[in-house]
Every structure is written in C-alpha cells, then in structure tokens.
Design an enzyme around this catalytic site. Structure first.
Site: not given
Length: 729
Positions: A12, A140, A144, A169, A183, A264, A266
C-alpha cells in the site's frame, strides 16, 4: 510540499508514495524492508532503511518539516501477532507512538494512520459503520484499536490533526500473500502457476475488496482536508470467495482445481464496511470496481510470473564455503603444525644442546598471543602430552611420574602460562571487538547523519538557486517593500496593494481595516480591476473565514475553492491584535502552494511592521495632528491624507468623496463631537486651505453621497459635495 510515508516500500505504501509524487510532493520514506521492496518505488524520493521505533527517525523529522505524515508501517500478519504479540506491539504500538511524538514535536500539518477492519472482530451485522462496537480477536486487531486511541489522544493533548482509516480488504499490484487482503494475491499466483486453490469453508464467506489506488486517492485527498477522526475506507460491496474464483476463471480462461477444506476457527463469515461517512465528508468514492481492479492485478501477477521464469538460479559459490572452512579451521591447523615443529625440536639433538631452554613454554605463549584462550589450552594439553612422552623415552615409569613433584610443577607452569596469556589476549580481543562494534555503530550513525546533511545541503542549494533565479528573490522583495517606508497608514495601505500584486503575481488584492469594536471590517484599498461586487464592509461573525483569520491570527487558504471566498487571507497585526486583513483572489494555479503561502505570510509581516511604525507615529504626534480639543485634523495633516486619496484614485481607482460645511461653525469641538457617531473609522474631518471644515469619505462614490448628505441633514448638519476639488498645499 513534503510528505513522509512510513512503510513506503510496501504494497500500500508504494502506491500512496507514488500518488503524492504525481501530485508534485517531495516524498520521504521510512521502511525497514521487513516486507517492503526497494524496487516497488522507482521515482525520485528520499528513503531511509529504519524501523519506525528507531530513535534515528528524529533526525529525519528535524531536518525536514513535513506537511503530512502517512503512517502505514506495521506488522500486518495476524498469525504472527498471535505467535509473537510482543513483536507485534513493538512495531504497531511503540512505532506509532514514536511517529506521533515526532510529528507533534516538529509540527506536521496532518497525521494519517492506517487502521483495519480487524478492530471490529467477528461482528457480522453488515455493513459495519464506524460507530459499531470494537471487539478485536487478535493482537493485530488490538494494536490497531489502541493505535486509534493514541491518535485521538494526541489530537486532544497536543493539537496534532490525526485521521484514522479502517481499511477493508485491500488488493492490487505489488501485493504478496501476507496480510488480510492476501486472498486475491494468493489466488492470482496459484492460478497463473497452474496450482490448486485451497478454499476454507464453503466459499460463500464474503469480503469487502477495495483496490489499492482507491486507498491512495483517499489518503492523498484527506491529507489537505479538514477531516479528522476515524473513517471506514471500503467499497461497501459484498463479494463471496466463490464469486471471486469465477472472475479469475474469466480472466485466466481455464477453470482452476478447487480444494474445499474445513472452515478455519474464528474465521468471519461476512465482512463489509459502511463507507457513507467518508463519501459524504471527503466527497470521495471508489473509482475501481472489482472486475476492473482484478484485471489490473491479474495482469501484474502474470507479468511477474513470466519474468520469474526467465531468471536462472545461480549455483552455490564454492569459494565462500572454502573461505568459511579456512576461517574456522585455520587456527587448529596452525596450532598442530606449530606443535609438530616443537615436537621435532624437542626430540632432536637441538633440544639436548639447549636443554636449559624449554621451548614448549614459548610455543604455548606464542599460540596464546596469536589465537587466545581456546588455542592456548590446546597448546598446554599437547605440551603435557609431549612432556610425558619425553619422560617415558628417558626411562621414567608412568606410575612414578604421578609422584614426581617436578613433573607436576612443570605442568602447572604450562597451565599458568596458557591461562594467563590466553585470558589476557581474550580480554584484549574482547575490548577490540567491543570497540569495533562501537566504531561500526558510530560509523553507521555518521553515515546516516552525513546522508541527512547531504540531503539538507542539496535542499539548501536548490532553494538558494531558486531564490537567485526566481522572481521572488529576497532582493526583489526588499526592493518592492521599500514602498512601505511611510508614516501615514493610508499611504501604506495603498502601497501594500502594489507590493502584494508584485510579489504574489495577482491583480485581485483587497485590504480591510477593523473598527474599534473589532466586529466590522471596512474596505480601505483594493486592486484596480476589482469591481463593484467587492464588499465594502464585512461583519466578522457572518463570514467564517474572516472569523478564523481575525480571531485565530492564522493565514486562511481556500483549498476547497468555496465560491465567494478569497483564495488566501492573512491578518495584519499590531501588538498581538489583528487590525486589518489582506485578501487575495485570482491567484495563478502554480502559485497556489505552500511556498507562496509562506511568501504571502512573510510579506504581510513586513506590512504589519510598517503599519505598526505608522500607527505609533500617529499616536506620538496626536497633539500636533488635531485642532486643539477636537477630532478635526489640521490643514497640513488633512492635505497629506487627501493627497494619498488622490494617488489611490489615480493608481487603483479607489473612489473618495470630499464634503464641505455649509455656513459658519461656532465651536469646532462641538461640531467634531456631533459628527463623531456619523463617520466611519476610515473617514476624516479636517480644515481646508481656507480653514473651512471638510469631510473626506473613504471608498465612497458619487452614488453614495446623496444618502450620506440626507443622514447628516437629519442631525442638522448641512454639507455639500465639492464638485471641483481645489489643489491643496
């Protein structure tokens, strides 16, 4: 203008830095290259390979005053944050605190922090607004969330303008498989490489994908806006993983092999952020739809895959292995060779000839000096073995040697020499190594500071060259501002128009002076081409920009290009109070920059200095300027002011009207008090050449005089306009 982008070599960050560069900013980057790549940025910039928590960062801030700081550097891997929360906090919290502190200390105009949708946790009440409760499920996300709190507190405590963007995302070129938006990059890489795609769950889980250039656009536009607080940055569009696969199939032309696995623990099933606030407050909207952004991303990955196939892997270099082997085993080999030589000398006829010399002690000493403690102990062990063998050759029994004090005394001497010499050498080597490390650190610091110094020198030389070659040199400014050398405020106002026009390259300057109550401003001077639509008075409370300049003592810049509002407005101050304002309009686009804003500020400060001197002179000579016990100007002073008004009429087409008293006045004192409430601060009462009473109305045309005469007549004050002016003086 200058911008600092932390993490500017990353996915980014490189796009954000590139956008600022295209907009003409001078770009600075801090990045430790833990996930970024130098080749992501291929334009002119200044880069520093540092961690954001490093204290050396202060040198960068102190040498460059940034207009904006965009903090994108972070540890972005959720799994890593779970495995090593300490490292996550070090980068994401301590690094942020360091950047906030430096941005505040060195007066950055704007601080933009990259937050994440991870702060919301597992909430699926989509689309999530900024007011939704935050419940992060990973370190994480917690870091933030804490970062947003720090930004808010720095705004409250230190006045730093902070803005936090919660990204959904993000995807696009230059992305790798690390991070929340990985992804798309993983799918693109596997499809192009012809590999299987693994999908966790049924593929109906949704995400809010936003193209990276939309992120860069929002950050750039927010950098010069008044926006503060926390905002979602997203497309507010829900896309399932299965839909994403179908789009990739269309782009690639073949159907990939899909392997569905268990969901997965969570994993969030639905994730969409509400972007209504940012669209409304910043007037921003995402420009790239998913298909368009995905196409550009796919093409970039395809080109990268083709380029990687052309690269041949180099064979391991055997030279480096040989060098390593020699470096490790060389001391042992040399020790053994020296022992073989000593053994030969000891067992030969040479030792018998010089039996009073024990060369084994010299051997231990030399080896200890050369290689230190480890090799000296080895030399002691070998020497003891040689001594034992030598005694056996001389007929001593091994058992008897166990009771031989001379034998043990000799071994003790060997051991003492080995330990003392080895320890001394090790200590010396330790100090040398410590000094080498210190020298290396000092060298790195010197190189860093020297680099900063060179950059500052380059900027200084560039500025000097610009000053020498441009029309805005200080020599020119000084020459122009010599026009302000006057002791009459009205003359200074007229001269100020010429000065501002010349320096700022504009023909639309207006100067307003404040009344005694500081609630109204009267137009006292303006450029020649300003029409009748220019307001002749301004009420402070009715104009937001006037209040901000007048009460806040700051330059106002109309970056939003609001209609009916000047492009730049600056306060003229005296003794810490604003006594007038100078407004600019019709500024050339290339002059609408921070450089010309500072130039305007410097020029207005010179005007303020000249006016302060003139006002002080007027106050000091007040008893000489007025007829005794009245507010009527003497003939000499009134003539001087009238000459200035005529000059303003000729040069700038600023109207004025001259009225004369009809009939006789018994008391000048009573007449002046009678007129006092009817005149503005910019009007004057004085004596004419024949001692007749005259009134000078500033910035007043013939169309206004009739109404003014009627107002005077209502108070039994009869005046008439002087149609043909008499030359005074």
């Amino acid at each position: 203008m200058k911008v600092l982008v932390t993490g500017g070599y990353g996915f980014i960050g490189s796009h954000v830095a590139e956008r600022f560069h295209k907009e003409g900013y001078e770009v600075f980057i801090i990045d430790d290259l833990s996930s970024g790549k130098l080749n992501n940025v291929n334009f002119k910039h200044r880069g520093y390979q540092l961690s954001v928590e490093d204290q050396k960062c202060e040198e960068i801030f102190s040498s460059n005053r940034f207009d904006a700081v965009v903090h994108l550097a972070a540890q972005v891997n959720v799994a890593t944050s779970v495995e090593n929360p300490r490292q996550d906090a070090k980068s994401n919290v301590l690094g942020l605190i360091n950047m906030l502190s430096l941005a505040s200390k060195y007066s950055a105009k704007k601080f933009i922090f990259a937050s994440s949708a991870a702060v919301y946790g597992t909430s699926e009440d989509v689309p999530l607004p900024e007011s939704a409760p935050c419940n992060p499920i990973s370190p994480y996300g917690m870091s933030k969330w804490v970062g947003e709190t720090y930004c808010q507190k720095w705004r409250d405590l230190y006045g730093l303008e902070t803005l936090c963007f919660r990204f959904s995302n993000v995807y696009g070129p230059r992305q790798n498989s690390i991070g929340e938006g990985g992804v798309i990059s993983i799918f693109a890489d596997r499809i192009i490489a012809g590999q299987n795609i693994h999908i966790h769950g049924d593929g109906e889980q949704t995400r809010d994908f936003i193209y990276v250039e939309d992120i860069a656009d929002a950050i750039y536009r927010a950098s010069y806006s008044q926006l503060m607080g926390v905002y979602n940055l997203s497309t507010q569009t829900e896309t399932s993983v299965n839909s994403l696969i179908r789009l990739f199939e269309e782009l690639h032309g073949t159907e990939p092999d899909l392997i569905y696995q268990g969901a997965r623990t969570g994993d969030i099933h639905r994730s969409v952020l509400n972007n209504e606030n940012i669209k409304k407050d910043l007037d921003w909207t995402p420009m790239y739809g998913l298909r368009q952004g995905l196409t550009k991303t796919y093409e970039w990955f395809r080109q990268q895959h083709s380029a990687s196939l052309e690269i041949t892997h180099q064979a391991p270099n055997p030279t480096s292995r040989t060098r390593y082997f020699i470096q490790v085993f060389k001391p042992y080999l040399e020790n053994l060779l020296a022992f073989i030589l000593i053994s030969w000398l000891t067992l030969s006829q040479w030792d018998m000839a010089y039996s009073f010399i024990d060369i084994k002690m010299f051997y231990i000493t030399i080896i200890g000096i050369m290689y230190g403690n480890r090799q000296s102990i080895m030399a002691v062990a070998l020497s003891v073995c040689l001594l034992t063998y030598q005694r056996l050759l001389n007929g001593h029994e091994l058992v008897s040697m166990l009771y031989d004090t001379d034998f043990f005394f000799q071994i003790a001497i060997y051991l003492c020499i080995g330990l003392v010499v080895g320890y001394a050498v090790e200590r010396k080597n330790g100090k040398i190594a410590s000094q080498d490390i210190e020298i290396k650190e000092l060298g790195e610091k010197y190189e860093f500071l020297n680099g900063v110094y060179r950059e500052v020198r380059e900027v200084k030389n560039e500025l000097q060259q610009r000053i020498m070659n441009s029309g805005d040199s200080f020599g020119k400014i000084h020459s122009i501002t010599k026009e302000l050398d006057s002791l009459e405020p009205d003359e200074i106002f007229v001269s100020t128009v010429n000065v501002i026009e010349s320096i700022m390259n504009t023909r639309a300057v207006s100067i307003y002076i404040a009344n005694s109550n500081r609630d109204y401003l009267r137009l006292v001077a303006h450029s020649m081409n300003i029409g009748e639509e220019t307001a002749k008075s301004l009420k402070v409370e009715e104009h937001d920009y006037v209040g901000r300049v007048f009460l806040g003592d700051q330059i106002y810049v109309n970056r939003e290009l609001k209609p009916g509002v000047p492009l730049m407005v600056a306060p003229v101050q005296r003794r810490g109070e604003t006594v007038a304002i100078i407004a600019l309009d019709d500024i050339p686009f290339e002059n609408f920059s921070l450089y010309y804003q500072n130039l305007f500020k410097i020029t207005v400060e010179l005007v303020s200095s000249s006016l302060s001197r003139a006002f002080s002179y007027v106050e000091a000579t007040e008893s000489l300027r007025y007829v005794e016990d009245s507010s009527i100007l003497t003939n000499e002073v009134f003539q001087s002011i009238l000459r200035n008004k005529r000059m303003a009429k000729e040069k700038l087409n600023i109207n004025y009207s001259l009225l004369v008293q009809s009939g006789h006045v018994d008391s000048l004192r009573d007449f002046s008090h009678k007129l006092k409430g009817l005149l503005r601060e910019t009007d004057y009462i004085g004596l004419g050449a024949a001692n007749e009473l005259m009134i000078l109305l500033s910035n007043t045309g013939p169309e206004d005089v009739a109404r003014i005469l009627e107002r005077f007549a209502e108070r039994n004050i009869f005046l008439k306009i002087l149609e043909e002016e008499v030359t005074y003086g």
